[in-house]
Design an enzyme around this catalytic site. Structure first.
Site, PDB file in Angstrom:
ATOM      1  N   ILE A  86      -5.228 136.315  20.828  1.00 56.28           N
ATOM      2  CA  ILE A  86      -6.038 137.307  20.106  1.00 56.28           C
ATOM      3  C   ILE A  86      -7.281 136.648  19.508  1.00 56.28           C
ATOM      4  O   ILE A  86      -8.379 137.227  19.543  1.00 56.28           O
ATOM      5  CB  ILE A  86      -5.196 138.023  19.024  1.00 56.28           C
ATOM      6  CG1 ILE A  86      -4.031 138.754  19.696  1.00 56.28           C
ATOM      7  CG2 ILE A  86      -6.065 139.010  18.237  1.00 56.28           C
ATOM      8  CD1 ILE A  86      -3.034 139.384  18.737  1.00 56.28           C
ATOM      9  N   ASP A 103      -7.671 125.687  14.879  1.00 60.63           N
ATOM     10  CA  ASP A 103      -6.312 125.923  15.370  1.00 60.63           C
ATOM     11  C   ASP A 103      -5.566 124.600  15.240  1.00 60.63           C
ATOM     12  O   ASP A 103      -6.112 123.547  15.557  1.00 60.63           O
ATOM     13  CB  ASP A 103      -6.341 126.369  16.838  1.00 60.63           C
ATOM     14  CG  ASP A 103      -4.985 126.874  17.309  1.00 60.63           C
ATOM     15  OD1 ASP A 103      -4.851 128.085  17.557  1.00 60.63           O
ATOM     16  OD2 ASP A 103      -4.027 126.047  17.421  1.00 60.63           O
ATOM     17  N   ALA A 155      -3.294 139.966  11.614  1.00 59.30           N
ATOM     18  CA  ALA A 155      -2.227 139.104  12.165  1.00 59.30           C
ATOM     19  C   ALA A 155      -0.881 139.528  11.596  1.00 59.30           C
ATOM     20  O   ALA A 155      -0.155 140.311  12.213  1.00 59.30           O
ATOM     21  CB  ALA A 155      -2.520 137.642  11.864  1.00 59.30           C
ATOM     22  N   ARG A 156      -0.579 139.059  10.397  1.00 59.86           N
ATOM     23  CA  ARG A 156       0.693 139.392   9.753  1.00 59.86           C
ATOM     24  C   ARG A 156       0.489 139.416   8.250  1.00 59.86           C
ATOM     25  O   ARG A 156      -0.268 138.588   7.720  1.00 59.86           O
ATOM     26  CB  ARG A 156       1.753 138.325  10.067  1.00 59.86           C
ATOM     27  CG  ARG A 156       2.495 138.547  11.360  1.00 59.86           C
ATOM     28  CD  ARG A 156       3.449 139.743  11.272  1.00 59.86           C
ATOM     29  NE  ARG A 156       4.130 140.004  12.526  1.00 59.86           N
ATOM     30  CZ  ARG A 156       3.681 140.790  13.498  1.00 59.86           C
ATOM     31  NH1 ARG A 156       2.530 141.405  13.389  1.00 59.86           N
ATOM     32  NH2 ARG A 156       4.400 140.996  14.585  1.00 59.86           N
ATOM     33  N   ASP A 182      -5.169 145.157   8.439  1.00 55.59           N
ATOM     34  CA  ASP A 182      -4.308 145.999   9.274  1.00 55.59           C
ATOM     35  C   ASP A 182      -2.840 145.728   8.943  1.00 55.59           C
ATOM     36  O   ASP A 182      -1.970 146.494   9.316  1.00 55.59           O
ATOM     37  CB  ASP A 182      -4.575 145.682  10.756  1.00 55.59           C
ATOM     38  CG  ASP A 182      -3.839 146.616  11.705  1.00 55.59           C
ATOM     39  OD1 ASP A 182      -3.879 147.844  11.468  1.00 55.59           O
ATOM     40  OD2 ASP A 182      -3.217 146.138  12.679  1.00 55.59           O
ATOM     41  N   GLU A 207       4.465 145.391   3.526  1.00 56.54           N
ATOM     42  CA  GLU A 207       4.584 146.442   4.527  1.00 56.54           C
ATOM     43  C   GLU A 207       6.034 146.885   4.649  1.00 56.54           C
ATOM     44  O   GLU A 207       6.913 146.008   4.611  1.00 56.54           O
ATOM     45  CB  GLU A 207       4.124 145.820   5.862  1.00 56.54           C
ATOM     46  CG  GLU A 207       3.375 146.761   6.750  1.00 56.54           C
ATOM     47  CD  GLU A 207       2.821 146.028   7.957  1.00 56.54           C
ATOM     48  OE1 GLU A 207       2.042 145.073   7.788  1.00 56.54           O
ATOM     49  OE2 GLU A 207       3.183 146.429   9.058  1.00 56.54           O
ATOM     50  N   HIS A 211      -1.391 148.967  10.325  1.00 57.98           N
ATOM     51  CA  HIS A 211      -0.800 148.149  11.394  1.00 57.98           C
ATOM     52  C   HIS A 211      -0.900 148.839  12.765  1.00 57.98           C
ATOM     53  O   HIS A 211       0.104 149.116  13.428  1.00 57.98           O
ATOM     54  CB  HIS A 211       0.662 147.816  11.064  1.00 57.98           C
ATOM     55  CG  HIS A 211       1.143 146.580  11.776  1.00 57.98           C
ATOM     56  ND1 HIS A 211       2.120 145.766  11.279  1.00 57.98           N
ATOM     57  CD2 HIS A 211       0.776 146.007  12.956  1.00 57.98           C
ATOM     58  CE1 HIS A 211       2.336 144.763  12.115  1.00 57.98           C
ATOM     59  NE2 HIS A 211       1.524 144.889  13.144  1.00 57.98           N
ATOM     60  N   ILE A 212      -2.148 149.083  13.171  1.00 58.26           N
ATOM     61  CA  ILE A 212      -2.380 149.793  14.443  1.00 58.26           C
ATOM     62  C   ILE A 212      -3.096 148.920  15.464  1.00 58.26           C
ATOM     63  O   ILE A 212      -3.672 149.421  16.432  1.00 58.26           O
ATOM     64  CB  ILE A 212      -3.212 151.082  14.215  1.00 58.26           C
ATOM     65  CG1 ILE A 212      -4.505 150.764  13.442  1.00 58.26           C
ATOM     66  CG2 ILE A 212      -2.385 152.143  13.511  1.00 58.26           C
ATOM     67  CD1 ILE A 212      -5.551 151.857  13.525  1.00 58.26           C
ATOM     68  N   GLY A 213      -3.053 147.575  15.248  1.00 60.60           N
ATOM     69  CA  GLY A 213      -3.791 146.677  16.142  1.00 60.60           C
ATOM     70  C   GLY A 213      -3.522 146.916  17.624  1.00 60.60           C
ATOM     71  O   GLY A 213      -4.438 146.934  18.438  1.00 60.60           O
ATOM     72  N   ALA A 214      -2.258 147.115  17.961  1.00 63.01           N
ATOM     73  CA  ALA A 214      -1.901 147.253  19.376  1.00 63.01           C
ATOM     74  C   ALA A 214      -1.769 148.717  19.793  1.00 63.01           C
ATOM     75  O   ALA A 214      -1.390 149.006  20.929  1.00 63.01           O
ATOM     76  CB  ALA A 214      -0.585 146.535  19.634  1.00 63.01           C
TER      77      ALA A 214
END
Ligand SMILES: NC(=O)c1ccc[n+]([C@@H]2O[C@H](COP(=O)([O-])OP(=O)(O)OC[C@H]3O[C@@H](n4cnc5c(N)ncnc54)[C@H](O)[C@@H]3O)[C@@H](O)[C@H]2O)c1
Length: 316
Positions: free
Chosen positions: A157, A176, A243-244, A268, A273, A291-294
């Site tokens: 991502i 990273d 992400a989370r 998101d 949550e 939480h609608i990323g996907a």
């Protein structure tokens, strides 16, 4: 051969499974009824997204269950190691939603630099009586072009987000902990493409240089961005988290926004949550999505097909 898609699955996924002789049930069974339902209906495959939890109770008490499938990336709602130890297949669809999440990051960024999150709250209330005042309130927007995007976590991502940023004309830097170098190929509609080579910078260097920071790491034990990281950031910078929850310290984020150190945030995902903190929900400088990323037709189609292909290979 029955498959229960407890959090839903795309029509294309159902069709692909039915073609291979599977029966797909899309009833949403309550968490506490799942063990009974799976046993009574002789379910061999349980598909979930992020809502249904697959813990030891299900794994231990459903002897007919052969496979657990997660439509998406993070498997924090499944006891993966335990399930595999008990002989179950556990699969996910890591690549299917990257572009959709990356586009949502840019929805938050484009919306953020032009105050859409706030204008959309105030226009319905005052748009007809205070138009000129609102026009002034939202007059100081900026462009993304020419600004620097800092990407923390340069996996699927993170790299998909970098591609959009490059197309928009942004400079991209990344941090990273595993990927030291990366070659990003940006494809265009007519078959042309341009390649870019990147080296990871330190987290500190990224935080100091970026105008916008977007986080794309898996769930962590510790915050990736807390009070000390925000202190390093440029004045007026912004943060996006698709992400989370728990990757960013929400208390430090609110402080950063209230002190005007940060100009806005796009969220998101949330620490608490599915009941985000009221201070987060009510903050006027946060662009919010649940939480609608996907959650696009394209991503869900790819997820459904990818699950069907793996299930067919494993269970037929
Ligand atoms: N918002 C949504 O709906 C949505 C949808 C899909 C995925 N996600 C989340 O997006 C995140 C990224 O997914 P992905 O497919 O890109 O994963 P990925 O595994 O391809 O990439 C994650 C990268 O983060 C790096 N990383 C891990 N911990 C790090 C740390 N502490 N510091 C620096 N780098 C670190 C890893 O080395 C890896 O390169 C996951 O948390 C996933 O759950 C959210």
């Amino acid at each position: 051969m029955k498959i229960l898609a407890n959090d839903g699955v795309s029509k294309s996924g159902i069709a692909a499974l039915e073609k291979e002789g599977f029966e797909v049930l899309t009833t949403t069974v309550a968490q506490e009824q799942l063990v009974n339902f799976i046993n009574e209906n002789e379910i061999i495959g349980l598909l979930v997204r992020s809502a249904t939890k697959v813990r030891t109770d299900i794994i231990d008490n459903c002897p007919g269950l052969k496979l657990i499938g997660r439509g998406g990336v993070g498997m924090d709602n499944i006891d993966v190691t335990y399930a595999r130890k008990k002989g179950l297949h556990v699969i996910n669809t890591p690549a299917a939603s990257s572009e959709s999440v990356a586009e949502l990051v840019f929805a938050h960024l484009f919306g953020g630099v032009r105050f859409l999150y706030d204008a959309n709250r105030n226009m319905p209330l005052d748009g007809d009586t205070k138009f000129k005042e609102l026009k002034k309130t939202y007059a100081n927007g900026i462009e993304l072009r020419g600004k620097t995007l800092g990407v923390i976590g340069f996996g699927r991502i993170g790299q998909a987000t970098a591609k959009i940023a490059l197309g928009v004309g942004m400079k991209v830097i990344y941090f990273d902990r595993k990927i030291e170098t990366a070659a990003i190929n940006v494809p265009f509609f007519d078959g042309q493409s341009v390649s870019f080579d990147f080296n990871s910078v330190s987290k500190e260097a990224l935080l100091k240089e970026a105008d916008f920071v977007t986080v794309h790491v898996p769930a962590q034990k510790e915050y990736i961005i807390g009070k000390s990281e925000i202190a390093l950031m440029k004045d007026g910078a912004a943060i996006v988290n698709a992400a989370r929850g728990g990757v960013i310290d929400e208390v430090a984020l609110i402080e950063g926004l209230e002190s005007k150190k940060l100009s806005f945030a796009g969220l998101d995902v949330f620490e608490s949550e599915p009941k985000p903190e009221i201070k987060i929900l009510m903050n006027p400088n946060i662009s919010l999505t649940p939480h609608i990323g996907a959650a696009t037709g394209e991503a869900q189609d790819r997820i459904g097909i990818e699950l069907a292909t793996q299930i067919t290979a494993l269970l037929k």
